[in-house]
Enzyme design. Structure first.
Site, PDB file in Angstrom:
ATOM      1  N   ILE A 183      46.081 -20.794 -14.620  1.00 23.56           N
ATOM      2  CA  ILE A 183      45.012 -21.803 -14.708  1.00 23.56           C
ATOM      3  C   ILE A 183      44.396 -21.831 -16.107  1.00 23.56           C
ATOM      4  O   ILE A 183      44.161 -22.903 -16.678  1.00 23.56           O
ATOM      5  CB  ILE A 183      43.937 -21.537 -13.627  1.00 23.56           C
ATOM      6  CG1 ILE A 183      44.549 -21.697 -12.229  1.00 23.56           C
ATOM      7  CG2 ILE A 183      42.738 -22.470 -13.795  1.00 23.56           C
ATOM      8  CD1 ILE A 183      43.678 -21.221 -11.075  1.00 23.56           C
ATOM      9  N   ASP A 211      42.062 -12.088 -23.085  1.00 25.37           N
ATOM     10  CA  ASP A 211      42.808 -11.630 -21.910  1.00 25.37           C
ATOM     11  C   ASP A 211      43.426 -10.285 -22.280  1.00 25.37           C
ATOM     12  O   ASP A 211      44.096 -10.177 -23.318  1.00 25.37           O
ATOM     13  CB  ASP A 211      43.923 -12.659 -21.565  1.00 25.37           C
ATOM     14  CG  ASP A 211      44.538 -12.417 -20.192  1.00 25.37           C
ATOM     15  OD1 ASP A 211      44.851 -11.255 -19.877  1.00 25.37           O
ATOM     16  OD2 ASP A 211      44.708 -13.397 -19.454  1.00 25.37           O
ATOM     17  N   SER A 229      36.338 -19.662 -11.016  1.00 25.76           N
ATOM     18  CA  SER A 229      37.249 -18.580 -10.619  1.00 25.76           C
ATOM     19  C   SER A 229      36.778 -17.864  -9.346  1.00 25.76           C
ATOM     20  O   SER A 229      37.268 -18.164  -8.264  1.00 25.76           O
ATOM     21  CB  SER A 229      37.437 -17.626 -11.785  1.00 25.76           C
ATOM     22  OG  SER A 229      38.707 -17.071 -11.724  1.00 25.76           O
ATOM     23  N   ARG A 230      35.851 -16.939  -9.467  1.00 28.89           N
ATOM     24  CA  ARG A 230      35.255 -16.278  -8.301  1.00 28.89           C
ATOM     25  C   ARG A 230      33.788 -15.980  -8.616  1.00 28.89           C
ATOM     26  O   ARG A 230      33.456 -15.559  -9.737  1.00 28.89           O
ATOM     27  CB  ARG A 230      35.970 -14.968  -7.965  1.00 28.89           C
ATOM     28  CG  ARG A 230      37.305 -15.130  -7.253  1.00 28.89           C
ATOM     29  CD  ARG A 230      37.162 -15.666  -5.821  1.00 28.89           C
ATOM     30  NE  ARG A 230      38.436 -15.817  -5.152  1.00 28.89           N
ATOM     31  CZ  ARG A 230      39.190 -16.915  -5.143  1.00 28.89           C
ATOM     32  NH1 ARG A 230      38.786 -17.997  -5.793  1.00 28.89           N
ATOM     33  NH2 ARG A 230      40.327 -16.956  -4.473  1.00 28.89           N
ATOM     34  N   ASP A 280      31.661 -23.629  -9.468  1.00 28.65           N
ATOM     35  CA  ASP A 280      32.394 -24.058  -8.272  1.00 28.65           C
ATOM     36  C   ASP A 280      32.427 -22.908  -7.265  1.00 28.65           C
ATOM     37  O   ASP A 280      32.858 -23.093  -6.127  1.00 28.65           O
ATOM     38  CB  ASP A 280      33.818 -24.467  -8.648  1.00 28.65           C
ATOM     39  CG  ASP A 280      34.574 -25.053  -7.462  1.00 28.65           C
ATOM     40  OD1 ASP A 280      34.000 -25.925  -6.784  1.00 28.65           O
ATOM     41  OD2 ASP A 280      35.715 -24.623  -7.201  1.00 28.65           O
ATOM     42  N   GLU A 282      28.757 -16.881  -1.733  1.00 29.20           N
ATOM     43  CA  GLU A 282      29.087 -18.215  -1.194  1.00 29.20           C
ATOM     44  C   GLU A 282      29.511 -18.207   0.268  1.00 29.20           C
ATOM     45  O   GLU A 282      29.414 -19.226   0.946  1.00 29.20           O
ATOM     46  CB  GLU A 282      30.186 -18.876  -2.036  1.00 29.20           C
ATOM     47  CG  GLU A 282      31.550 -18.213  -1.905  1.00 29.20           C
ATOM     48  CD  GLU A 282      32.628 -18.909  -2.742  1.00 29.20           C
ATOM     49  OE1 GLU A 282      32.354 -19.237  -3.899  1.00 29.20           O
ATOM     50  OE2 GLU A 282      33.741 -19.096  -2.213  1.00 29.20           O
ATOM     51  N   HIS A 301      33.271 -24.701  -3.974  1.00 30.10           N
ATOM     52  CA  HIS A 301      34.639 -24.133  -4.054  1.00 30.10           C
ATOM     53  C   HIS A 301      35.678 -25.230  -3.803  1.00 30.10           C
ATOM     54  O   HIS A 301      36.485 -25.160  -2.873  1.00 30.10           O
ATOM     55  CB  HIS A 301      34.811 -22.988  -3.045  1.00 30.10           C
ATOM     56  CG  HIS A 301      35.830 -21.984  -3.486  1.00 30.10           C
ATOM     57  ND1 HIS A 301      35.625 -20.630  -3.450  1.00 30.10           N
ATOM     58  CD2 HIS A 301      37.075 -22.153  -3.994  1.00 30.10           C
ATOM     59  CE1 HIS A 301      36.691 -19.998  -3.893  1.00 30.10           C
ATOM     60  NE2 HIS A 301      37.597 -20.915  -4.243  1.00 30.10           N
TER      61      HIS A 301
HETATM   62  P1  NAD Z   1      46.619 -15.502 -12.884  1.00 31.49           P
HETATM   63  O1  NAD Z   1      46.854 -14.227 -12.151  1.00 31.49           O
HETATM   64  O2  NAD Z   1      47.779 -16.360 -13.240  1.00 31.49           O
HETATM   65  O3  NAD Z   1      45.798 -15.209 -14.236  1.00 31.49           O
HETATM   66  C1  NAD Z   1      44.688 -14.369 -14.310  1.00 31.49           C
HETATM   67  C2  NAD Z   1      44.580 -13.890 -15.749  1.00 31.49           C
HETATM   68  O4  NAD Z   1      43.361 -13.152 -15.875  1.00 31.49           O
HETATM   69  C3  NAD Z   1      45.734 -12.949 -16.151  1.00 31.49           C
HETATM   70  O5  NAD Z   1      46.349 -13.410 -17.346  1.00 31.49           O
HETATM   71  C4  NAD Z   1      45.038 -11.611 -16.367  1.00 31.49           C
HETATM   72  O6  NAD Z   1      45.639 -10.825 -17.387  1.00 31.49           O
HETATM   73  C5  NAD Z   1      43.643 -12.073 -16.773  1.00 31.49           C
HETATM   74  N1  NAD Z   1      42.633 -11.023 -16.695  1.00 31.49           N
HETATM   75  C6  NAD Z   1      42.604  -9.908 -15.918  1.00 31.49           C
HETATM   76  N2  NAD Z   1      41.521  -9.170 -16.220  1.00 31.49           N
HETATM   77  C7  NAD Z   1      40.854  -9.830 -17.210  1.00 31.49           C
HETATM   78  C8  NAD Z   1      39.670  -9.553 -17.950  1.00 31.49           C
HETATM   79  N3  NAD Z   1      38.947  -8.434 -17.750  1.00 31.49           N
HETATM   80  N4  NAD Z   1      39.283 -10.453 -18.895  1.00 31.49           N
HETATM   81  C9  NAD Z   1      40.010 -11.566 -19.122  1.00 31.49           C
HETATM   82  N5  NAD Z   1      41.139 -11.868 -18.466  1.00 31.49           N
HETATM   83  C10 NAD Z   1      41.557 -11.004 -17.513  1.00 31.49           C
HETATM   84  O7  NAD Z   1      45.571 -16.303 -11.989  1.00 31.49           O
HETATM   85  P2  NAD Z   1      45.319 -17.881 -11.962  1.00 31.49           P
HETATM   86  O8  NAD Z   1      46.286 -18.528 -11.039  1.00 31.49           O
HETATM   87  O9  NAD Z   1      45.189 -18.385 -13.357  1.00 31.49           O
HETATM   88  O10 NAD Z   1      43.898 -17.923 -11.219  1.00 31.49           O
HETATM   89  C11 NAD Z   1      42.747 -17.347 -11.813  1.00 31.49           C
HETATM   90  C12 NAD Z   1      41.665 -17.218 -10.764  1.00 31.49           C
HETATM   91  O11 NAD Z   1      41.226 -18.526 -10.372  1.00 31.49           O
HETATM   92  C13 NAD Z   1      42.148 -16.605  -9.423  1.00 31.49           C
HETATM   93  O12 NAD Z   1      42.104 -15.198  -9.471  1.00 31.49           O
HETATM   94  C14 NAD Z   1      41.157 -17.150  -8.447  1.00 31.49           C
HETATM   95  O13 NAD Z   1      40.095 -16.229  -8.320  1.00 31.49           O
HETATM   96  C15 NAD Z   1      40.636 -18.426  -9.103  1.00 31.49           C
HETATM   97  N6  NAD Z   1      40.964 -19.649  -8.341  1.00 31.49           N
HETATM   98  C16 NAD Z   1      39.940 -20.464  -7.978  1.00 31.49           C
HETATM   99  C17 NAD Z   1      40.204 -21.637  -7.280  1.00 31.49           C
HETATM  100  C18 NAD Z   1      39.105 -22.589  -6.867  1.00 31.49           C
HETATM  101  O14 NAD Z   1      39.344 -23.469  -6.028  1.00 31.49           O
HETATM  102  N7  NAD Z   1      37.918 -22.509  -7.422  1.00 31.49           N
HETATM  103  C19 NAD Z   1      41.525 -21.939  -6.936  1.00 31.49           C
HETATM  104  C20 NAD Z   1      42.548 -21.079  -7.345  1.00 31.49           C
HETATM  105  C21 NAD Z   1      42.263 -19.930  -8.055  1.00 31.49           C
END
Ligand code: NAD
Length: 337
Positions: free
Chosen positions: A156, A176, A238-239, A263, A268, A300
């Site tokens: 993302i 990252d 994200s979360r 979001d 939540e 969300h």
């Molecule tokens: P992903 O696993 O592809 O990428 C996550 C990235 O975060 C990785 O590159 C990882 O190295 C990095 N990371 C880990 N620890 C870190 C830190 N301390 N500082 C900075 N970066 C760090 O995940 P994704 O598919 O890109 O999704 C990211 C997050 O989005 C998911 O974990 C989920 O919580 C959230 N999400 C939210 C929704 C929504 O509807 N709001 C939907 C899907 C996912």
């Protein structure tokens, strides 16, 4: 295979039914309540549970599920923070997720939030409907030429970076601990910084895209907010647990932020995906956040596109079919141990 499908909304049912059509190998029992210690018994007689972001799959819940004969936990989302993976492994429960469905869905929503906050679409919409066509109070700022910081550059984060950099002409910097290869970063218009502090200090706008892990909980806290520029725009798709809500409210009261887009929210699960419009919100921090003129909260929703729902249903069904046949499944979630 019998699946107890928790936290069911009509759109879940529709998307899953559309994907599995007339096949008879899997039978879903759609249950409206969320999974928790009280509702886990509803899964009795099933082989698997299918759960979403705010279902509780902590140790005590997993023990009940195991006792009721459940073998598989199928997350119909990417994040796995609501499941005690180690406990599941100890109990012999297999956990699968949908690590990637439509990163574009979330990235486009995050960019939309930045644009909404920087150009005040949300305020203009209500104002014009009231017959007020004044522009006072709607002065915005360009994204073009601004420095946008991305915390996390997985699927993302990379997609968000590409839209902001190649589409808007922003300078996109990212932090990252596991950066993408140089050629991938370059293709997405992203430059890495070595330390989070540098990103906090340089960014005009910050968007969070890392998972919620013990190491990332409250990554945005009083100290990290203190390092941000005054007048920063902060967006979290994200979360919720990535932001310390008390510190965020303090920063908002001190006028640290031009605007904040959320979001997701730390607590939540009590309110999101539910209609509480005829109830009094008992969560004072949520009420406080909703009271700020420069805070935009959505429930969300970032994942919620036709394409993403289709992808989630397809992968979840494929995960469950692999497990039922005893085949290899690439989406099994393992603890880091
Ligand atoms: P992903 O696993 O592809 O990428 C996550 C990235 O975060 C990785 O590159 C990882 O190295 C990095 N990371 C880990 N620890 C870190 C830190 N301390 N500082 C900075 N970066 C760090 O995940 P994704 O598919 O890109 O999704 C990211 C997050 O989005 C998911 O974990 C989920 O919580 C959230 N999400 C939210 C929704 C929504 O509807 N709001 C939907 C899907 C996912």
């Amino acid at each position: 295979m019998q699946i107890a499908f928790f936290s069911t909304r009509k759109y879940d049912r529709d998307s899953f039914e559309a994907v599995y059509g007339d096949s008879k190998d899997i039978e879903f029992h759609f249950i409206e309540p969320s999974l928790d210690v009280k509702t886990a018994v509803l899964a009795e007689g099933c082989d698997a549970v299918c759960i979403f972001v705010n279902d509780d799959a902590s140790g005590p819940v997993l023990e009940i599920l195991k006792d009721k004969g459940i073998k598989y936990i199928a997350l119909r989302c990417a994040g796995t923070n609501n499941v005690d993976i180690k406990k599941a492994e100890d109990l012999g429960l297999t956990v699968v997720s949908v690590p990637s469905y439509s990163p574009e869905a979330v990235a486009e929503f995050a960019v939309g939030m930045i644009l909404t906050l920087s150009r005040k679409y949300h305020k203009a919409y209500h104002r014009v409907r009231d017959g007020n066509f004044l522009l006072d109070g709607l002065l915005g700022q360009n994204i073009n030429g601004k420095t946008v910081g991305l915390i996390g550059t997985g699927r993302i984060g990379l997609c968000t970076g590409k839209i902001l950099s190649l589409g808007f002409g922003a300078t996109v910097i990212a932090y990252d601990p596991y950066p993408a290869p140089a050629e991938v970063a370059q293709k997405h218009g992203i430059t890495y910084v070595q330390q989070l502090d540098e990103l906090l200090e340089r960014s005009d706008m910050i968007s969070i895209h890392c998972p919620l892990l013990p190491s990332t909980r409250h990554v945005i806290n009083e100290e990290t907010i203190g390092k941000m520029k005054n007048g920063v725009i902060l967006v979290n798709t994200s979360r919720g647990g990535l932001i310390d809500t008390s510190a965020l409210i303090k920063g908002l009261k001190e006028n640290k932020f031009a605007a904040v887009g959320m979001d997701v929210y730390e607590k939540e699960s009590e309110y999101f995906f539910r209609d509480s419009s005829e109830k009094v919100i008992q969560d004072d921090q949520l009420s406080r956040l909703l009271s700020f003129h420069n805070v935009f909260v959505s429930g969300h929703q970032a994942f919620f596109t036709i394409e993403a729902l289709h992808g989630i249903a397809e992968t979840t069904l494929s995960n469950l079919r692999s497990l039922a046949k005893g085949e290899q499944c690439k989406n099994i979630v393992k603890s880091s141990k």
